[in-house]
Design a protein around this motif. Structure first.
Motif: not given
Lengths: 292, 512
Positions: B418-420, B487-490, B504-509
């Motif tokens: 999970r992203p920080s 590092r990304f959470w897409l 569609r694509w999103y970056v969530h964190g």
């Protein structure tokens, strides 16, 4: 005239010596040592055991895209400095906008303790600095992590000196993360610059443990300028046996020396000129967004 | 024996209260308002009243009688604001002030009168204060709110002795009962013109003929039953106040007064074995403006020093600073809410002190930055990432249910899943994937193009059908790392072929 000036300078120097971490170290004797280790052996060895508690440490994100890495590293430093005591995490709205909001499940996976954090969302750098001053004076706090976007007017050498003084008086460690800005003169004991670095991939080309390139830009009590590649790790479960509820497993965030990358990858820091192009693009992008 | 005493005041003429009096000599002034398509007089000045105009008259008729009439439209919101302001100022007489529409105020003065030297003296001071300010005002003191209202509107009896309420209202016309017009007409056709006619009759036939409202109003007006008064503001648990013969304006004086009041309030709370969770300082300006500043605490507290620090924090950060104008003539510190707080012994190891020190710190930060900006992590049982956690304001800590801990879901030694840092809402990115429903190989975000070196996924998270709207989309999450190690959470919202639009694509964190 000149003599007087020299006398004043000497006085100032003496005063700075007192308010520096020597005094902090003295006062901290009762609080369990003046140094905290980072966990990565090479870095700890270079620092002579670790970083000083009750002092101000600055962490700079090299580019705006490294904000998450810098914030992650700063939060690990704060966690290690706090040693189980609460961490006050102050973040200004600029960082919230650019890097997002702290996410507890992710922080827990890094080995941090989200349930032992007090989150403070400051409107701007000035509010963040005020909140940091207030928190640094409270000796119930283990560490204060302050994240500031850009270079607010309030962030001056005097402001950092005030923070450092508050830290040395109370023994609270201050970690200041700055992103989207260049270094300014500051009273910080150490200044680190952080850049995300390629990880050694796990199975099936999955991203591995997060790796940062960590540069010690400035160190008051020792040599500076070295760069390390460190991994952000969650230390293995540390159960506190002997207690009545010995089932509780605690985690700990730490840094580790990153393994050397396999031959196929471009080694650091020779990859840096290669990085330059998108980085400048990123900088321009932010500027454009800010004006737009 | 204490008795309930209600006081009512009615500024009159209601809408055109101050200011217009001096100009009134030139031409009679009326306030007109549109009622069912016709302009009617809503209020008339005393001068117009002497000429025979009455509220409710059609404006055309009035103009026909007095051609040089000055007409102003009715401004109901301003009237309301004015009466609210007067109500706010009346807080200096009693904490229980209720609005009594359309143009009245109801003050519960039980237990307050002695502070002003008796009920009559209180009434005199109140009248003097508002008449000086240019209001036409009447006030009556009686044993029940409805009695006071009937008296102030129909007989203007200033004061009714305890137990004489019924005798005082008996001669009043039945209009004083505050009943619908149809009922009133029906009663007067039956020859029942004054309250005494109704008071002596059996109530049951009246209720059968006109409904329960009439006997109820009758009972209340005769003070046989006391209607509850709904105060505008929460009545504080305890309060301390200080009045000044000479208004004060210097901030040092204000600070000293606050410090003194804080000590008084602390003493009272300590007697009750309570600590305040909220405190409110009210500054009454001589010109009737009331400024209120409130602070809250995360735990019950009655330490005067901590309280003062909170007020200082709050006052330093006010968008519009405390303006003393011509000075404050009354400062009050009240405690709207409190919790039990036993006297505790200071423990030797200091663990409890540490906890308190942290709570005090978060109180101070909340006072300075606003309560929503100081928070703890709180968790919810949801697998939708942005719902799994929220930020719970520290001040509301005691309302929070038992805390669930955030547990790592990855194995030790594995990278975080999970992203920080999380973006809420997720940020739109333009991503390219090799195959339509595969992992992305490149994405552009904030004018930077990221070439993906490593990726892991998809981790499919379905919407919560029991909570989300029907068109909520399934998300395929990918943990990616670009060539530079960021590092990304897409995630891709929606599946290919599910709908006509391209997912569609999103970056969530972002991961550290």
């Amino acid at each position: 005239m000149r003599e007087e000036l020299a006398k004043l300078k000497a006085q100032l120097a003496a005063h700075e010596g007192l308010t520096g971490h020597e005094l902090a170290g003295e006062e901290l004797g009762a609080r369990g040592g003046g140094l905290f280790s980072l966990g990565a052996k090479s870095v700890d060895a270079a620092l002579g055991g670790g970083l000083a508690r009750g002092a101000l440490h600055e962490v700079l994100a090299e580019t705006v895209l490294d904000t998450a890495s810098a914030s992650g590293l700063a939060s690990v430093l704060a966690h290690r400095a706090a040693n189980g005591r609460p961490v006050v995490w102050i973040r200004d709205d600029g960082v919230c906008r650019e890097a997002g909001m702290p996410y507890a499940p992710g922080l827990a996976e890094m080995g941090l303790d989200p349930d032992n954090m007090l989150l403070v969302f400051a409107r701007n750098g000035l509010d963040a600095l005020r909140a940091a001053n207030e928190s640094a004076a409270c000796d119930a706090v283990g560490a204060v992590l302050i994240e500031i976007w850009g270079a607010p007017k309030a962030l001056t050498l005097t402001a950092t000196r005030r923070l450092a003084l508050a830290a040395s008086l109370s023994g609270v460690t201050l970690v200041m993360m700055r992103a989207g800005a260049s270094p300014i003169p500051s009273a910080a004991t150490t200044r680190w610059s952080v850049r995300a670095a390629p990880s050694s991939p796990a199975m099936a080309n999955a991203p591995g443990l997060p790796v940062c390139a960590l540069t010690l830009q400035r160190h008051r009590a020792g040599p500076a300028g070295h760069t390390w590649n460190v991994e952000l790790r969650r230390e293995n479960a540390r159960s506190n046996a002997g207690d009545s509820d010995d089932e509780i497993i605690r985690y700990d965030a730490c840094l580790g020396d990153a393994p050397a990358l396999s031959g196929g990858m471009v080694p650091l820091p020779s990859g840096r000129p290669h990085d330059a192009e998108p980085e400048t693009a990123g900088g321009a992008g932010t500027a454009a967004r800010r004006t737009g | 024996m204490m008795r309930n005493q209600k006081q009512q005041e009615a500024p009159e003429p209601p809408p055109a209260a101050p200011g217009n009096e001096s100009a009134g000599e030139a031409a009679p002034l009326v306030i007109a308002d549109k009622v069912k398509g016709a302009l009617r007089l809503a209020a008339v000045s005393p001068q117009a009243g002497r000429l025979g105009l009455t509220p409710g008259m059609a404006l055309a008729d009035a103009r026909a009688r007095i051609p040089h009439l000055r007409v102003r439209p009715l401004d109901a919101p301003s009237d309301q604001a004015l009466i609210e302001r007067i109500a706010e100022d009346c807080d200096r007489f009693t904490p229980v002030v209720a609005l009594d529409p359309p143009h009245g105020l109801m003050l519960e003065i039980t237990g307050c009168a002695h502070l002003f030297g008796g009920e009559g003296e209180l009434r005199k001071q109140l009248l003097l204060r508002y008449r000086k300010a240019g209001f036409h005002i009447h006030a009556s003191i009686a044993g029940a709110p409805d009695t006071a209202r009937a008296l102030v509107r129909f007989s203007r009896t200033p004061y009714v002795r305890p137990g004489e309420d019924e005798a005082a209202v008996r001669p009043l016309p039945i209009a004083a009962l505050d009943i619908p017009d149809t009922t009133r007409t029906a009663l007067s056709r039956a020859g029942l013109k004054i309250i005494a006619d109704l008071a002596d009759r059996a109530q049951v036939p009246l209720a059968e003929r006109f409904g329960q409202v009439l006997p109820l109003k009758l009972r209340r007006t005769l003070a046989r039953e006391i209607a509850p008064v709904h105060p505008r503001r929460i009545v504080p648990i305890c309060a301390a106040e200080r009045r000044f013969a000479e208004p004060i304006a210097a901030s040092a004086d204000i600070d000293a007064t606050l410090a003194d009041l804080a000590r008084q309030v602390a003493d009272r709370l300590s007697e009750r074995r309570e600590g305040g969770r909220a405190f409110e300082a009210s500054f009454f300006r001589t010109d009737g403006v009331v400024r209120r500043i409130s602070v809250e605490t995360g735990r019950a507290n009655r330490d005067p020093r901590a309280l003062l620090r909170l007020f200082h924090e709050r006052m330093e950060t006010l968008a519009d600073p405390l303006d003393p104008g011509f000075g404050f003539d009354l400062i009050r510190l009240s405690v709207p809410s409190a919790d039990t707080l036993e006297t505790t012994q200071v423990s030797l190891d200091g663990a409890a002190n540490m906890k308190h020190a942290l709570a005090d710190l978060s109180d101070r930060l909340s006072a300075r930055l606003g309560p929503r900006r100081v928070a703890h992590f709180a968790y919810a049982d949801s697998h939708i990432p942005e719902r799994a956690q929220r930020y719970a304001p520290t001040l509301a800590a005691s309302l929070r249910p038992t805390r669930v801990c955030a547990r790592p879901r990855s194995d030790p030694g594995d990278p975080p899943l999970r992203p920080s840092q999380i973006f809420d809402p997720p940020r739109y990115v333009s991503a390219f994937a090799e195959v339509p429903d595969g992992a992305p190989i490149k994405f552009g975000w904030r004018r930077v193009s990221h070439i993906i070196a490593h990726s892991e996924g998809p981790e499919r998270i379905a919407p919560e059908w029991f909570r989300d709207p029907d068109d909520a989309q399934t998300r395929d999450y990918y943990r990616v790392e670009d060539r530079h190690g960021r590092r990304f959470w897409l995630f891709r919202a929606g599946l290919y072929g599910e709908s006509a639009t391209i997912p569609r694509w999103y970056v969530h964190g972002m991961l550290a």
